[in-house]
Motif scaffolding. Sequence first.
Motif, PDB file in Angstrom:
ATOM      1  N   ASP A  77       0.808  -1.212   0.000  1.00 12.99           N
ATOM      2  CA  ASP A  77       0.000   0.000   0.000  1.00 12.99           C
ATOM      3  C   ASP A  77       0.851   1.277   0.000  1.00 12.99           C
ATOM      4  OD1 ASP A  77       0.896  -0.379   2.498  1.00 12.99           O
ATOM      5  OD2 ASP A  77      -1.068  -0.391   3.488  1.00 12.99           O
ATOM      6  N   THR A  78       2.179   1.149  -0.067  1.00 15.00           N
ATOM      7  CA  THR A  78       3.023   2.340  -0.132  1.00 15.00           C
ATOM      8  C   THR A  78       3.587   2.447  -1.540  1.00 15.00           C
ATOM      9  OG1 THR A  78       3.692   1.760   2.096  1.00 15.00           O
ATOM     10  CG2 THR A  78       4.939   3.515   1.023  1.00 15.00           C
ATOM     11  N   PRO A  79       3.381   3.575  -2.227  1.00 15.79           N
ATOM     12  CA  PRO A  79       3.886   3.674  -3.597  1.00 15.79           C
ATOM     13  C   PRO A  79       5.409   3.602  -3.631  1.00 15.79           C
ATOM     14  CG  PRO A  79       3.021   5.784  -2.825  1.00 15.79           C
ATOM     15  CD  PRO A  79       2.721   4.786  -1.761  1.00 15.79           C
ATOM     16  N   ARG A  80       5.932   2.952  -4.657  1.00 17.74           N
ATOM     17  CA  ARG A  80       7.370   2.789  -4.783  1.00 17.74           C
ATOM     18  C   ARG A  80       8.010   4.131  -5.127  1.00 17.74           C
ATOM     19  NH1 ARG A  80      11.168  -1.893  -6.990  1.00 17.74           N
ATOM     20  NH2 ARG A  80      12.896  -0.565  -7.548  1.00 17.74           N
ATOM     21  N   ILE A  81       9.041   4.500  -4.380  1.00 17.07           N
ATOM     22  CA  ILE A  81       9.751   5.750  -4.630  1.00 17.07           C
ATOM     23  C   ILE A  81      10.552   5.585  -5.928  1.00 17.07           C
ATOM     24  CG2 ILE A  81      11.752   5.041  -3.235  1.00 17.07           C
ATOM     25  CD1 ILE A  81      12.027   7.860  -2.234  1.00 17.07           C
ATOM     26  N   THR A  82      10.619   6.627  -6.722  1.00 11.33           N
ATOM     27  CA  THR A  82      11.354   6.496  -7.990  1.00 11.33           C
ATOM     28  C   THR A  82      12.855   6.639  -7.730  1.00 11.33           C
ATOM     29  OG1 THR A  82      11.301   8.852  -8.423  1.00 11.33           O
ATOM     30  CG2 THR A  82       9.438   7.547  -9.262  1.00 11.33           C
ATOM     31  N   ASP A  83      13.644   6.189  -8.719  1.00 12.13           N
ATOM     32  CA  ASP A  83      15.098   6.347  -8.630  1.00 12.13           C
ATOM     33  C   ASP A  83      15.452   7.815  -8.388  1.00 12.13           C
ATOM     34  OD1 ASP A  83      15.371   3.724  -9.221  1.00 12.13           O
ATOM     35  OD2 ASP A  83      16.186   4.009 -11.243  1.00 12.13           O
ATOM     36  N   ALA A  84      14.806   8.674  -9.174  1.00  7.30           N
ATOM     37  CA  ALA A  84      15.144  10.096  -9.105  1.00  7.30           C
ATOM     38  C   ALA A  84      14.818  10.659  -7.725  1.00  7.30           C
ATOM     39  CB  ALA A  84      14.390  10.863 -10.187  1.00  7.30           C
ATOM     40  N   GLU A  85      13.670  10.254  -7.174  1.00  5.88           N
ATOM     41  CA  GLU A  85      13.291  10.764  -5.842  1.00  5.88           C
ATOM     42  C   GLU A  85      14.279  10.297  -4.775  1.00  5.88           C
ATOM     43  OE1 GLU A  85       8.433  10.979  -6.381  1.00  5.88           O
ATOM     44  OE2 GLU A  85       9.373   9.100  -5.767  1.00  5.88           O
ATOM     45  N   LEU A  86      14.694   9.049  -4.882  1.00  8.94           N
ATOM     46  CA  LEU A  86      15.633   8.521  -3.892  1.00  8.94           C
ATOM     47  C   LEU A  86      16.996   9.199  -4.037  1.00  8.94           C
ATOM     48  CD1 LEU A  86      16.350   6.595  -1.636  1.00  8.94           C
ATOM     49  CD2 LEU A  86      16.668   4.779  -3.312  1.00  8.94           C
ATOM     50  N   ARG A  87      17.474   9.290  -5.266  1.00  7.85           N
ATOM     51  CA  ARG A  87      18.796   9.872  -5.493  1.00  7.85           C
ATOM     52  C   ARG A  87      18.827  11.355  -5.115  1.00  7.85           C
ATOM     53  NH1 ARG A  87      22.460   6.964  -8.267  1.00  7.85           N
ATOM     54  NH2 ARG A  87      23.446   8.768  -9.224  1.00  7.85           N
ATOM     55  N   ALA A  88      17.672  12.011  -5.243  1.00  2.00           N
ATOM     56  CA  ALA A  88      17.606  13.437  -4.901  1.00  2.00           C
ATOM     57  C   ALA A  88      17.908  13.662  -3.416  1.00  2.00           C
ATOM     58  CB  ALA A  88      16.231  13.993  -5.247  1.00  2.00           C
ATOM     59  N   GLN A  89      17.743  12.620  -2.604  1.00  2.00           N
ATOM     60  CA  GLN A  89      17.997  12.758  -1.167  1.00  2.00           C
ATOM     61  C   GLN A  89      19.486  12.685  -0.820  1.00  2.00           C
ATOM     62  OE1 GLN A  89      15.375  10.448   1.438  1.00  2.00           O
ATOM     63  NE2 GLN A  89      14.030  10.059  -0.292  1.00  2.00           N
ATOM     64  N   PHE A  90      20.331  12.349  -1.823  1.00  2.00           N
ATOM     65  CA  PHE A  90      21.766  12.164  -1.559  1.00  2.00           C
ATOM     66  C   PHE A  90      22.590  13.179  -2.348  1.00  2.00           C
ATOM     67  CE2 PHE A  90      19.838   8.294  -0.268  1.00  2.00           C
ATOM     68  CZ  PHE A  90      20.615   7.847   0.795  1.00  2.00           C
ATOM     69  N   PRO A  91      22.901  14.330  -1.729  1.00  3.43           N
ATOM     70  CA  PRO A  91      23.562  15.402  -2.481  1.00  3.43           C
ATOM     71  C   PRO A  91      24.889  14.970  -3.107  1.00  3.43           C
ATOM     72  CG  PRO A  91      23.306  15.984  -0.133  1.00  3.43           C
ATOM     73  CD  PRO A  91      22.578  14.705  -0.334  1.00  3.43           C
ATOM     74  N   LEU A  92      25.648  14.132  -2.438  1.00  2.00           N
ATOM     75  CA  LEU A  92      26.991  13.804  -2.953  1.00  2.00           C
ATOM     76  C   LEU A  92      26.951  13.110  -4.308  1.00  2.00           C
ATOM     77  CD1 LEU A  92      30.105  12.673  -1.140  1.00  2.00           C
ATOM     78  CD2 LEU A  92      29.302  11.208  -3.002  1.00  2.00           C
TER      79      LEU A  92
ATOM     80  N   PRO B 222      22.000  10.668   3.379  1.00  2.00           N
ATOM     81  CA  PRO B 222      20.843  11.414   2.892  1.00  2.00           C
ATOM     82  C   PRO B 222      20.782  12.803   3.545  1.00  2.00           C
ATOM     83  CG  PRO B 222      20.137   9.758   4.474  1.00  2.00           C
ATOM     84  CD  PRO B 222      21.618   9.577   4.291  1.00  2.00           C
ATOM     85  N   GLN B 223      20.073  13.707   2.880  1.00  2.00           N
ATOM     86  CA  GLN B 223      19.948  15.075   3.394  1.00  2.00           C
ATOM     87  C   GLN B 223      19.380  15.077   4.818  1.00  2.00           C
ATOM     88  OE1 GLN B 223      21.068  17.777   1.500  1.00  2.00           O
ATOM     89  NE2 GLN B 223      20.880  18.758   3.499  1.00  2.00           N
ATOM     90  N   SER B 224      18.481  14.114   5.123  1.00  2.00           N
ATOM     91  CA  SER B 224      17.866  14.115   6.457  1.00  2.00           C
ATOM     92  C   SER B 224      18.910  13.894   7.552  1.00  2.00           C
ATOM     93  CB  SER B 224      16.776  13.039   6.537  1.00  2.00           C
ATOM     94  OG  SER B 224      17.322  11.764   6.229  1.00  2.00           O
ATOM     95  N   VAL B 225      19.946  13.098   7.268  1.00  2.78           N
ATOM     96  CA  VAL B 225      21.013  12.860   8.253  1.00  2.78           C
ATOM     97  C   VAL B 225      21.869  14.125   8.381  1.00  2.78           C
ATOM     98  CG1 VAL B 225      23.144  11.547   8.664  1.00  2.78           C
ATOM     99  CG2 VAL B 225      21.040  10.353   7.988  1.00  2.78           C
ATOM    100  N   ILE B 226      22.196  14.705   7.230  1.00  2.51           N
ATOM    101  CA  ILE B 226      23.007  15.939   7.241  1.00  2.51           C
ATOM    102  C   ILE B 226      22.243  17.043   7.994  1.00  2.51           C
ATOM    103  CG2 ILE B 226      24.053  17.702   5.750  1.00  2.51           C
ATOM    104  CD1 ILE B 226      24.265  15.412   3.575  1.00  2.51           C
TER     105      ILE B 226
END
Length: 412
Positions: free
Chosen positions: A5-20, A42-46
Amino acid sequence: MTSTDTPRITDAELRAQFPLLHQKLGRYDLVYLDNAATTQKPQSVIDAIAHYYTRDNANIHRGVHQIATRATEAFEASREKVQRFLNAAHKEEIVFTSGTTDAINLVAQTWGRADLMPGDEIVVSEMEHHSNIVPWQMLAQEKGAVIKVIPVTATGEWNIEALDALIGSRTKLIAVNHVSNALGTINPLHEVVSRAREVGACVLLDGAQAVSHFPVDVQALDCDFYCFSAHKLYGPTGIGVLYGRRQLLETMPPWRGGGEMIDRVSFSGTTYNKPPYKFEAGTPHIEGVIGLGAAVDFVQSLGWDAIHQRENELLHAATERLLRIDGLKIYGTSSRKVGVISFLAEGIHPYDLGTLLDNQGIAVRTGHHCTQPLWERFGIPGTVRASFAPYNTIQEVDTFVSALEKSIDMLR
Ligand code: PLP
């Protein structure tokens, strides 16, 4: 991406969370395939670390002011997150260390020094990281104990048939990894844990390469100690965890002396704090612990199903493509593997391959991966290792394999 019931996150959405990840090496887009050495953040950790320093920076535990209270609450909230993450029975069983290496040394220097007698045996495996070999060798030398080694088969798995001869009444500790950093093998822990229980030995599991790939339940594993490093779990460097069964932590002597680990200090005799604080002398790595809590949140937001599915896709796609390359040999061919591929191309030194790959923007690891006894068993000095995380893509696998083919052609 986590469940039906949770939509799959796209590659782009996931990669967007990792600035490096969004950078070029020369004219090439970075392809980061060194995740077993350390994962990207991920940005959330930073952000969690930045928030601590911009809003909550104070020393923890003994301050009465509001900033110290907030810092202490954030720090202890992370301990509870880690407790739930490992399904430990008590939060007092979670000791913060500087990493896996430090956690193993803590057990060697406290439990080991107190409990080991001459002639006692410590069982490790041939595929251990040096950090799960050398602390035991140092301890064995000091205490007159003996190290026994579970051999590894040609496919990179434990030779289970050897266990009966290795584990017996003199065995006091079995210290093995959950997943091999060099081969990717997921080890059959129940085989050693059940034998350990039969002979009354303790079990320490090095989970450095496990915690980012699948859920770990220390109660179901029935281990006494479990160790991991935050930086391999999308968290910061310099912080890690020792899970220890409460009864053991209570009876183990302290290791490092200083503030926080004491109950009362006097020149006529000092008494010690309760676990986990007994093992956390001095000002801890506060932002590291807070960053680790954010990393646990990140993994849980992604969900184990999604992580497993993505890593399996990458592992299988890369393995299949690599096996088509002439003269390429993969070390570690167990059917139970995480996304780690160690390989050699016939007649080519791993450093040369690693350098040519780097020139094309691809970050892999080359060398012995801190498992020299393992490579001695295979009669090679080391390998090239590509290791995957869910933010890697099939397109990156293709880029890697094409660059590898080109490099091999250039070097042959
Ligand atoms: N154990 C395993 C299986 C590892 O892969 C590593 C690091 O690569 C370690 C232990 C040591 O971890 P750290 O250097 O974070 O202490």
